[in-house]
Write an enzyme that holds these catalytic residues in place. Structure first.
Site, short mmCIF file in Angstrom:
data_model
loop_
_atom_site.label_atom_id
_atom_site.label_comp_id
_atom_site.label_asym_id
_atom_site.label_seq_id
_atom_site.Cartn_x
_atom_site.Cartn_y
_atom_site.Cartn_z
CB CYS A 1 -0.92 -0.01 1.21
SG CYS A 1 -1.99 1.45 1.30
CB CYS B 1 -6.47 -0.39 5.89
SG CYS B 1 -5.76 -0.85 4.31
#
Length: 371
Positions: free
Chosen positions: A103, A200
Site C-alpha cells: 500500500c 485496513c
C-alpha cells in the site's frame, strides 16, 4: 529554496491523531498546508456503517480547526488492482503477505504522491514514524523514527530516493506520547481517538471470515513431518509459520506449532515445542529488492535486518545475486522466518531498503516444507 509560506505540502490525512498532528506542525511552521483524505476501500461494516465516512468527518473537523483546505480522493480501483489482488495471490501461493508495504509503495507514495504533485504540491507529508535526512552531498536517506516502538521504516522499505525527496515525516523525531500531548494541548478532535490496528481493509472483522469471502477454503490434514496425522486444518491460507493458536491438538507435553505447508498435497505440517528445530533457519533468499541508494550498495556487505515489524535487529551478511534477488545469511539462527513477509536492512539508524522473503535456507538447503 522556497520560503515555507510558498511551499505547498499535501498531508495524507486518515482521521487519526498522527496525521492530524502532522498537519498541525506543518501549519505552525508556516507551510501552505492542504489536507487530503484517501478512500482506498469500501469498508461498510455488518451494520451498514462506513468507517471511512466517520474518518473523513474527523478529517473535516481537524482541517476546520486548523483552517486549512481539505479534499477527498478515491483510489479504490488502484488499491484493488495493486494491493488487494497481490494480497489474495500471495495467500493462494501459501505465503503470508504484508499489504501495508505494498500500500505504501503503490498507493500512498505513488498514486497519492502523483495526485499531490498534480495539485501543485511541493511535498507530500504523512503521519508515519520515520525520518528523511539529506546527507552532506544532498542525497536523501530514510532514518528510523525516534520512537523505537512506533518506527515504521519496516513498512516504508520499498520507497525510492526520488520519492523520499518529495516526502516529509513531521512526526519522525517525536515519541507517540508527545504526539498525543500536542493533540490534547491544541484540542484536536482526534486527540483521544484510538489508533487503528490490523489490515485496513479487514478492520475489526474476523480474518478467517473475511478471507473466505474471496478465497474458497480447502480443509486438509495436519501432520508431523514424519507423516503422523494430528488432526485437520481449515485451509492452509489461515495459518502462518510459528502459529500456535487454533490448531486444536490436545494431549500432554509441549504445545504444537505450525512448522510448514505442503501446497501440492494440502498438508499443514506441525511440530511440538517452541524451540522446535524445524522452525529455525540460517539464511533466506529475498526478491522484489529495493535499495534507497542503490549505488551505495556493494556486492556483499554486513548490516542488520528485521524479518518482522517491531522485532529486534539481527546481524546479517547480504550477497547480491541479481538486481532483484539477494541471499541473506544470519549470524544467529532465526525462528519462523515467513515467506511473503518483508526483510528490511539497516545500517545503524539508516534504512537501506528491503525485499520480500521468498525462500528459507538451512545449512545450504532450501526448506521445501516451508512452502
Amino acid at each position: 529554496m522556497k520560503n515555507n509560506k510558498d511551499t505547498r505540502v499535501v498531508v495524507g490525512m486518515s482521521g487519526g491523531v498522527d496525521s492530524s498532528v502532522a498537519a498541525l506542525l506543518l501549519k505552525q511552521q508556516g507551510y501552505d498546508v492542504v489536507g487530503i483524505f484517501m478512500k482506498n476501500w469500501d469498508d461498510t461494516d455488518e451494520f451498514g456503517v462506513c468507517t471511512a465516512t466517520e474518518d473523513f468527518d474527523d478529517v473535516v473537523r481537524v482541517c476546520n480547526q486548523l483552517e486549512i483546505p481539505y479534499y477527498s480522493v478515491n483510489f479504490e480501483k488502484q488499491y484493488w488492482d495493486k494491493v488487494f489482488t497481490y494480497f489474495l495471490d500471495e495467500y493462494k501461493a501459501g505465503r503470508t503477505p504484508n499489504p501495508d508495504v505494498m500500500c505504501n509503495k503503490e498507493i500512498k507514495f505513488k498514486a497519492f504522491l502523483d495526485h499531490a504533485l498534480a495539485l501543485g504540491a511541493d511535498y507530500l507529508a504523512t503521519g508515519h514514524y520515520a525520518q528523511v535526512r539529506r546527507d552532506k552531498n544532498g542525497r536523501v536517506e530514510m532514518l528510523r523514527g525516534n520512537d523505537e516502538n512506533k518506527d515504521q521504516t519496516y513498512f516504508l522499505n520499498q520507497l525510492s530516493e526520488d520519492v523520499l525527496d518529495k516526502v516529509m515525516f513531521p512526526l519522525g523525531h517525536l515519541p507517540k506520547s508527545e504526539v498525543r500531548k500536542i493533540a490534547k494541548e491544541h484540542e484536536l478532535v482526534t486527540a483521544e481517538k484510538k489508533d487503528s490496528t490490523g489490515i485496513c481493509f479487514i478492520g475489526e472483522r474476523n480474518f478467517k471470515e473475511f478471507l473466505s469471502e474471496y478465497l474458497p477454503a480447502q480443509p486438509g490434514e495436519m501432520q508431523t513431518l514424519d507423516g503422523i496425522v494430528k488432526g485437520s486444518h481449515d485451509g492452509l491460507m489461515y495459518y502462518t509459520l510459528g502459529q500456535r493458536q487454533g490448531l486444536g491438538i490436545g494431549g500432554s507435553g509441549d504445545p504444537w506449532f505450525v512448522v510448514g505447508k505442503n501446497l501440492t498435497d494440502n498438508i499443514l505440517y506441525v511440530g511440538q515445542g517452541y524451540e522446535n528445530d524445524y522452525l529455525y533457519s540460517n539464511a533466506l533468499v529475498a526478491t522484489d529488492i529495493n535499495w534507497i541508494q542503490p549505488d551505495k550498495i556493494s556486492d556483499t556487505f554486513n548490516c542488520t535486518a528485521k524479518f518482522r515489524y517491531r522485532q529486534q535487529d539481527s546481524e546479517v551478511n547480504v550477497t547480491i545475486k541479481s538486481e532483484n534477488e539477494v541471499y541473506v545469511a544470519f549470524k544467529e539462527d532465526q525462528r519462523a522466518i515467513t515467506p511473503g513477509q518483508a526483510v528490511v536492512f539497516y545500517d545503524g539508524e539508516v534504512c537501506l531498503g528491503g525485499g520480500t522473503i521468498d525462500t528459507i535456507i538451512k545449512n545450504d538447503h532450501k526448506l521445501d516444507y516451508v512452502g
